[in-house]
Scaffold this active site. Structure first.
Site, PDB file in Angstrom:
ATOM      1  N   GLN A 257      -4.664  -1.533   9.603  1.00 60.52           N
ATOM      2  CA  GLN A 257      -4.649  -2.860   8.986  1.00 60.52           C
ATOM      3  C   GLN A 257      -5.273  -3.890   9.940  1.00 60.52           C
ATOM      4  OE1 GLN A 257      -3.418  -3.582   5.760  1.00 60.52           O
ATOM      5  NE2 GLN A 257      -4.365  -5.566   6.156  1.00 60.52           N
TER       6      GLN A 257
ATOM      7  N   LYS B 113       0.850  -1.206   0.000  1.00 59.64           N
ATOM      8  CA  LYS B 113       0.000   0.000   0.000  1.00 59.64           C
ATOM      9  C   LYS B 113       0.884   1.253   0.000  1.00 59.64           C
ATOM     10  CE  LYS B 113      -3.899  -2.331   2.089  1.00 59.64           C
ATOM     11  NZ  LYS B 113      -4.543  -2.825   3.310  1.00 59.64           N
TER      12      LYS B 113
ATOM     13  N   ASP C 289     -11.066   3.155   4.210  1.00 62.74           N
ATOM     14  CA  ASP C 289     -11.522   1.762   4.101  1.00 62.74           C
ATOM     15  C   ASP C 289     -13.052   1.684   4.058  1.00 62.74           C
ATOM     16  OD1 ASP C 289      -9.611  -0.212   3.821  1.00 62.74           O
ATOM     17  OD2 ASP C 289      -9.181  -0.387   5.959  1.00 62.74           O
TER      18      ASP C 289
END
Ligand code: NDP
Length: 295
Positions: free
Chosen positions: A98, A54, A121
């Site tokens: 994460q 990422k 997200d």
């Protein structure tokens, strides 16, 4: 006739190019690049790989990547304090924590602490709620990537029968909301669904997000349906080798469907590309700049 292969890798590459252009315009307008903060707690090897890729993708798109690696023993209060500092940092446009988190930390409490305007997200209940009521929202990356592939392949989705297999908050539920937003007739199937093959056979669009290798068989697919395979499953391939397969029995399904995503190279590459896209969208929205076309 064999199905068209939906090339998610190529589509994702194009999207990353458009994001890079948008990031450059943002920089020209504001004097700084869009910034994504990625937080990793612990040493999980798969998560570590995701976080690294990422960060790299961010930099390739001309965006700032801020990585925070915290010890496995980090407390929930410490992690939430970091999230709050990132919420307050004007150079951070997107925050991604994460998952999964170590067991002493409650995922929900951490996601709830993220500023919904920086929730790239799309997991915060405010964004899930906005998606459900049809307002502008930051939408989870994987299902939004699936929708982009479907629209690219099929154009207008209105009136299509869609079956989403899986009801997770990360994939299945937002996928169903997105398809409903496109005026599909949506069925959400899950582990308690009766006669799943018969349910799937009704669908013009099948999205499989289950986590069971090659579960969806050819005789579940209506001839001509478009199949999006979200599953990523590693299976034994002999001689102590493994290989990745999806939730759909690809070879046999490809003989029946009109188009299908492969695994790997279908949905997988879309997730990071959409994460970058969401970061630019969040950056512009936070500063009250207009939306970018083509994202
Ligand atoms: P979850 O495990 O959270 O959800 C799986 C869903 O599948 C659940 O709703 C479950 O039903 C349903 N299910 C399980 N078994 C069956 C069955 N036999 N019949 C019907 N439904 C079933 O998984 P995720 O949504 O997080 O992920 C799904 C898959 O997608 C995984 O393979 C994952 O690796 C992959 N994935 C890929 C991404 C990408 O970037 N390409 C990103 C995210 C996920 P119930 O709710 O009743 O238990």
């Amino acid at each position: 006739m064999a199905a068209a292969v939906i090339d998610g890798k190529a589509f994702a590459q194009g999207l990353r190019g458009r994001v890079a252009d948008a990031a450059a315009r943002f920089q020209a307008e504001t004097g700084r690049a869009p910034g994504l903060a990625v937080v990793l707690v612990g040493e999980d090897p798969a998560s570590s790989v995701y976080v690294r890729s990422k960060g790299k993708a961010c930099q390739e798109a001309g965006m700032t990547s801020i990585e925070h690696r915290l010890a496995e023993t980090t407390t929930q209060a410490e992690l939430i304090a970091l999230v709050e500092a990132l919420n307050a940092d004007p150079n951070v446009d997107g925050i991604l924590v994460q998952l999964p988190l170590p067991k002493q930390i409650d995922d929900k409490a951490v996601i709830a602490a993220i500023d919904p305007a920086k929730d790239v997200d799309g997991f915060h209940v405010v964004n899930a709620g906005r998606l459900a009521v049809g307002e502008d929202a930051l939408v989870p990356c994987t299902p939004l990537g699936c929708l982009m592939l479907l629209k690219d392949q099929m154009g207008d989705l209105s009136g299509k029968d869609a079956v989403v297999i899986g009801r997770s908050n990360i994939v299945g539920k937002p996928m169903a909301q997105l398809l409903l937003g496109e005026s599909c007739t949506v069925t959400i199937a899950h582990s308690r669904t009766k006669d799943l093959p018969a349910v799937v056979r009704r669908a013009d669009i099948v999205v499989a997000a289950v986590g069971r290798p090659e579960m969806v068989k050819a005789d579940w697919i209506k001839p001509g349906a478009v199949v999006i395979d979200v599953g990523i499953n590693r299976i034994e391939a002999g001689e102590s080798k493994t290989r990745l397969v999806g939730d759909v029995a690809y070879d046999e399904a490809a003989a029946i469907a009109s188009a299908i995503t492969p695994v790997p190279g279908g949905v997988g590459p879309m997730t990071i590309a959409v994460l970058l896209r969401n970061t630019v969208v969040a950056a512009r929205a936070r500063l009250g700049l207009g939306a970018e076309a083509g994202l």
